[in-house]
Design an enzyme around this catalytic site. Structure first.
Site, short mmCIF file in Angstrom:
data_model
loop_
_atom_site.label_atom_id
_atom_site.label_comp_id
_atom_site.label_asym_id
_atom_site.label_seq_id
_atom_site.Cartn_x
_atom_site.Cartn_y
_atom_site.Cartn_z
N SER A 137 0.85 -1.19 0.00
CA SER A 137 0.00 0.00 0.00
C SER A 137 0.89 1.25 0.00
O SER A 137 1.85 1.33 0.77
CB SER A 137 -0.85 -0.05 1.28
N GLY A 138 0.60 2.19 -0.90
CA GLY A 138 1.34 3.45 -0.93
C GLY A 138 2.54 3.43 -1.86
O GLY A 138 3.20 4.45 -2.04
N LYS A 141 1.00 1.94 -7.05
CA LYS A 141 0.34 1.08 -8.06
C LYS A 141 -0.78 1.85 -8.76
O LYS A 141 -0.87 1.88 -9.98
CB LYS A 141 -0.28 -0.19 -7.41
N GLY A 142 -1.64 2.47 -7.93
CA GLY A 142 -2.79 3.21 -8.49
C GLY A 142 -2.33 4.34 -9.39
O GLY A 142 -2.92 4.57 -10.46
N ARG A 168 -13.16 6.01 -0.30
CA ARG A 168 -12.45 7.24 0.04
C ARG A 168 -13.16 8.40 -0.65
O ARG A 168 -13.97 8.18 -1.56
CB ARG A 168 -10.99 7.18 -0.44
N ARG A 261 -0.35 10.76 1.30
CA ARG A 261 -1.61 10.56 0.58
C ARG A 261 -2.79 11.01 1.43
O ARG A 261 -3.79 11.50 0.92
CB ARG A 261 -1.75 9.08 0.19
N ARG A 272 -1.10 -1.07 7.48
CA ARG A 272 -0.59 -1.18 6.10
C ARG A 272 0.93 -1.35 6.09
O ARG A 272 1.48 -2.10 5.28
CB ARG A 272 -1.01 0.04 5.29
#
Ligand SMILES: Nc1nc2c(ncn2[C@@H]2O[C@H](COP(=O)(O)OP(=O)(O)O)[C@@H](O)[C@H]2O)c(=O)[nH]1
Ligand SMILES: Nc1ncnc2c1ncn2[C@@H]1O[C@H](COP(=O)(O)OP(=O)(O)O)[C@@H](O)[C@H]1O
Length: 390
Positions: A137-138, A141-142, A168, A261, A272
């Protein structure tokens, strides 16, 4: 759980309908009876299995969308599937498989503890392998996936996962995720609708079969953003994919990105980060990931991702030039690697052929729901077709 079998005669089996067509296919100790019922408003398939040893009937759970019910012919392809050819629809819609003992059916049978069969639509041509992207996470990827979608909107499509976590602020239902209730999602998983699922950071996440197949049906290459457990499940499934793990340049940088983020509480960030260590450890599991990408400088990492994707680019166009014409084929014969279809109308549609050979050796594994990689070619006459058999 079966009922006692009546004396078995194919032509007397009915499913309680007025108008009924059946095929009985012997597979080892079982006979699969595929019936088509034309009740008042709509027609549909009914499937029954006769266990010849115990002389009992089994009514299996039938998974997947069924073929458009018109009229069909059927033949056993191998111990795993039965080929069904639908009449009066386009060739693209006419080839179907009833999976009776594929790895997916075996898995579903185990989960349910009862008999299962599954419909799978035959799709002409070979699709590009989906791309599985995993990483802590972080890590970005997105961000990388969003860049890819923006630059190549017609080439790539995102597999929209289901999750039980809350959205979110900027997330849209159906775009970033399908936000789902836990009980509904668990029910859908138990009904075989998911390719994989995992418990991640305290929530349930999963990829529905439809999420991947709908992207591939649009002719796009499917991108999956899933965790390492999910990647493992996909590796073990029949879906052939390319697996990429994205690493951070350092653990400190990962923590900084996650905090910057600003979408998680401190408690969620801690969870995470704990999970990130385990994911980073698992990224080296032998045979799991094909490529590791370090996301230090975003632009450099994105360029490397693009290079990887073109390296793995094995797309071949479908040769299904007559795929859209209305077809009326029935099954004529079968060899080890081919099934020959004969046009029933005598009248050959534009671009069509009086006889078609369906190449079975070309079938590739795919997610359940579709059997991709079908190749067909026209055969000028039965003699020529038979030459292929000899
Ligand atoms: N197994 C699996 N993991 C998923 C799926 N969708 C998302 N994930 C993973 O779940 C984790 C959490 O995702 P998300 O809640 O969006 O948070 P983020 O990773 O911090 O952006 C990430 O590792 C995702 O890759 C899915 O369908 N299946
Ligand atoms: N190479 C990078 N350098 C600096 N910040 C990055 C980089 N890649 C992504 N980020 C930022 O890090 C944060 C997490 O990225 P995100 O794409 O949401 O990660 P993931 O989807 O892996 O959880 C975002 O705020 C994003 O803008």
């Amino acid at each position: 759980m079966g009922e006692e079998a009546p004396e078995f005669r194919v032509d007397t089996i009915t499913f309680g309908s007025k108008d009924c067509q059946q095929n009985a296919i012997d597979v080892g100790d079982k006979t699969y009876v595929i019936g088509r019922t034309d009740d008042d408003a709509k027609s549909s398939f009914g499937i029954k299995i006769l266990d010849k040893l115990t002389q009992t009937w089994i009514v299996p759970t039938v998974l997947g969308a069924q073929p458009p019910s018109k009229s069909h012919s059927a033949i056993l392809v191998n111990d795993e599937k039965i080929l069904i050819v639908e009449k009066g629809v386009s060739l693209n819609d006419s080839i179907w498989f009833l999976e009776i003992d594929t790895p997916f059916v075996k898995q579903q049978r185990k989960i349910k503890g009862s008999e299962v069969v599954s419909w799978s639509k035959g799709v002409l041509g070979v699709a590009q392998k989906p791309v599985v992207i995993s990483g802590p996470s972080g890590v970005g990827k997105g961000t990388l996936i969003a860049k890819l979608m923006k630059e190549y909107p017609s080439k790539f499509g995102f597999s929209v996962s289901h999750t039980t976590r809350s959205p979110r602020v900027k997330e849209i239902d159906g775009v970033h995720y399908h936000f789902a209730g836990r009980s509904k999602m668990e029910q859908d998983i138990s009904e075989g609708e998911f390719l994989e699922f995992a418990h991640v950071h305290g929530n349930l996440y999963g990829t529905s079969i439809e999420a991947v197949e709908s992207v591939t049906d649009e002719g796009k290459r499917c991108i999956l953003d899933i965790d390492v457990q999910g990647a493992r499940s996909v590796r073990a499934s029949s879906l052939e994919a390319v697996f990429i793990f994205v690493c951070p340049p350092s653990f400190e940088e990962l923590e900084q990105r996650l905090r910057a983020r600003g979408t998680e509480t401190e408690e969620q960030i801690q969870k995470r980060l704990r999970n990130a260590r385990a994911e980073l450890d698992q990224s080296n599991s032998p045979g799991l990931f094909d490529h590791l990408l370090v996301n230090d400088d975003l632009e450099a990492c994105y360029e490397n991702l693009k290079k990887l994707l073109s390296l793995d680019d094995d797309h071949k166009d479908s040769d299904g030039c007559y795929g859209k014409a209305t077809a009326c084929y029935s099954i004529l014969s079968k060899t080890e690697s081919k099934v020959f279809l004969q046009s029933e109308t005598g009248e050959v549609v534009k671009g069509g052929a009086s006889m078609l050979a369906v190449d079975l050796s070309s079938l590739t594994g795919g997610a359940p729901g579709r059997t991709r990689g079908l190749k067909t070619h026209s055969v000028n006459s039965i003699d020529n077709g038979l030459k292929g058999i000899r």
